[in-house]
Design an enzyme around this catalytic site. Sequence first.
Site, PDB file in Angstrom:
ATOM      1  N   ASN A 116     -17.489  25.551 -37.418  1.00 49.45           N
ATOM      2  CA  ASN A 116     -17.704  26.940 -37.001  1.00 49.45           C
ATOM      3  C   ASN A 116     -19.143  27.015 -36.517  1.00 49.45           C
ATOM      4  OD1 ASN A 116     -18.577  29.645 -36.961  1.00 49.45           O
ATOM      5  ND2 ASN A 116     -16.879  30.253 -38.282  1.00 49.45           N
ATOM      6  N   GLU A 136     -15.487  30.414 -33.730  1.00 51.40           N
ATOM      7  CA  GLU A 136     -16.513  31.423 -33.418  1.00 51.40           C
ATOM      8  C   GLU A 136     -17.404  30.978 -32.254  1.00 51.40           C
ATOM      9  OE1 GLU A 136     -17.795  34.612 -36.150  1.00 51.40           O
ATOM     10  OE2 GLU A 136     -17.804  33.001 -37.636  1.00 51.40           O
ATOM     11  N   ASP A 186     -11.974  27.048 -39.859  1.00 58.66           N
ATOM     12  CA  ASP A 186     -12.585  27.937 -40.843  1.00 58.66           C
ATOM     13  C   ASP A 186     -11.475  28.777 -41.432  1.00 58.66           C
ATOM     14  OD1 ASP A 186     -13.884  29.867 -42.276  1.00 58.66           O
ATOM     15  OD2 ASP A 186     -15.154  30.568 -40.628  1.00 58.66           O
ATOM     16  N   ASN A 199     -11.732  30.592 -44.217  1.00 61.40           N
ATOM     17  CA  ASN A 199     -12.268  31.757 -44.930  1.00 61.40           C
ATOM     18  C   ASN A 199     -11.627  31.932 -46.302  1.00 61.40           C
ATOM     19  OD1 ASN A 199     -14.497  33.050 -43.583  1.00 61.40           O
ATOM     20  ND2 ASN A 199     -13.123  33.566 -41.903  1.00 61.40           N
ATOM     21  N   ASP A 206     -14.151  25.536 -44.992  1.00 59.40           N
ATOM     22  CA  ASP A 206     -13.767  24.841 -43.758  1.00 59.40           C
ATOM     23  C   ASP A 206     -12.955  23.623 -44.173  1.00 59.40           C
ATOM     24  OD1 ASP A 206     -15.505  26.234 -41.476  1.00 59.40           O
ATOM     25  OD2 ASP A 206     -16.702  26.102 -43.326  1.00 59.40           O
ATOM     26  N   ASP A 243     -24.106  29.105 -39.972  1.00 63.12           N
ATOM     27  CA  ASP A 243     -23.975  29.179 -41.433  1.00 63.12           C
ATOM     28  C   ASP A 243     -22.956  28.172 -41.972  1.00 63.12           C
ATOM     29  OD1 ASP A 243     -22.237  30.835 -40.003  1.00 63.12           O
ATOM     30  OD2 ASP A 243     -22.200  32.423 -41.498  1.00 63.12           O
ATOM     31  N   HIS A 244     -22.220  27.529 -41.080  1.00 62.77           N
ATOM     32  CA  HIS A 244     -21.237  26.504 -41.476  1.00 62.77           C
ATOM     33  C   HIS A 244     -21.727  25.103 -41.111  1.00 62.77           C
ATOM     34  CE1 HIS A 244     -17.693  29.313 -41.984  1.00 62.77           C
ATOM     35  NE2 HIS A 244     -18.517  30.079 -41.300  1.00 62.77           N
TER      36      HIS A 244
END
Lengths: 269, 269
Positions: free
Chosen positions: B7, B34, B148, B150, B219, B248-249
């Site tokens: 991501n 994303e 991802d 989530n 992930d 952030d991933h």
Amino acid sequence: MRIASWNVNSIRTRLEQLTSWLVRAAPDVVCMQETKVEDGSFPEAALSEVGYRSVIFGQKSYNGVAIATRFGLSVDDVKKGLDGDEQDVARRMLAATIEGIRVINVYVPNGQAVGTPAFAYKLAWLERLRSELEARYRPDQQIMICGDFNVAPEAIDVAEPKKWEGQVLFHPDERAALGRLMEWGLVDAFRACHPAKEAYSWWDYRMGAFRRNKGLRIDLALVTRPLAARCTDVSIDTRPRELQRPSDHAPVVVEIADGDAPPGVAPGA
Amino acid sequence: MRIASWNVNSIRTRLEQLTSWLVRAAPDVVCMQETKVEDGSFPEAALSEVGYRSVIFGQKSYNGVAIATRFGLSVDDVKKGLDGDEQDVARRMLAATIEGIRVINVYVPNGQAVGTPAFAYKLAWLERLRSELEARYRPDQQIMICGDFNVAPEAIDVAEPKKWEGQVLFHPDERAALGRLMEWGLVDAFRACHPAKEAYSWWDYRMGAFRRNKGLRIDLALVTRPLAARCTDVSIDTRPRELQRPSDHAPVVVEIADGDAPPGVAPGA
DNA sequence: GATAACGAGG
DNA sequence: CCTCGTTATC
């Protein structure tokens, strides 16, 4: 003494470039414009770390001026704002007497477009600056007015003068207003040192203007004749403009020989 | 074959980090989530310069998925979107058969907060993904669903499970939905390779979560048993997360041994 | 604490 | 093209 002027286009965004440049270029004084930060958020500590104390006059988002001086230099008679400024007016002028030289840091209004109220305000602002000189100073004193004037003085200061003629930044009315200011008793220090040199201090971010060197010299150092006599060189440092995410302006650096100025020639307010 | 999932949180903002990472980590395939860019503005040329062709399914501002594959790899039967997606729905799924492996790249809805319509949509989305598997594939085929999700599968996948229990990303309903998906015939490839390893793939930008390693493993690469048999390692590369302005991933990398898969096992649509 | 869009200012 | 402030999302 080395006095620089740089429109940093946000001191927070440009902080690392600014401190690196201070270390490398080692000016004694740097006058900054478009700091775009309130005084409470001004990065004084970062400038302090590289050896400078700051005098600041800023606001949120727009405008804002500051003067950083090397530790140990005398800084007296700080004046914030132009005579006649209304409350909450754009913060565009900051003056201080540094080692006997009156340094007046200005961020002249851009003027937006010819014929707009902003353009009229720009002309009036330059006239008010002239009035302040007349009211407070004499041309035989050691005075420098430096900053982003948003006016190119002559055709030689514009890469494409025919294209720019009559536009904002190179309009006859602006040049007349600048001329009236200089008639009081000021010399364009860069032009005095380099009568025929083509050099620019600002390049539009768009259209690859810097890569093609299509710029304008709108960042000026105007000096009284006694101070002009001490100017040994004026240069424009284009290296910061080559970096990633640069300011659209390059710093202008004025070299001033040690002066044995008689006392009283560089007044406060 | 090395298949990665990352991501990137805006492919344009992360482009240099992405291309550097591709050169260094040298995956054969990278599934991205994303991307946050319309297909017309996707940086295909930059990926091409480092040796990857792109299959893209993006939109303005939010969501967006893409798969980049090393030049020379076969890419067939591209499918954009989940069965039952309405027109103009968030672009969250992109599948392609790459060298005989069905790679399904997903960006599962975040869910915002428990009890919101967004949370219900997330659960329904996972259920729709399960339906698509049932309708189109068989668990004996070579299939990887990565991206991802989530959702963190188990407490071991959460640095602070007590704090996160019942929150979005680690709520029982989400884990049940993920469980139902896996019951179809999928294995968590990372957990299969590393039964007791505590490792995370996402750390909140806030509160210094990465510095303190307070992350979640959300992930995932879910693989059918025949493909699980070929997985030799799964790793999470935290180095890109250490850079300035990171996603952030972190990328997840699955190593797959050469397969002598019988024809027909990796279907298109 | 990051991303993005938008509009204003340059 | 680049900054800012605002709002929304994750």
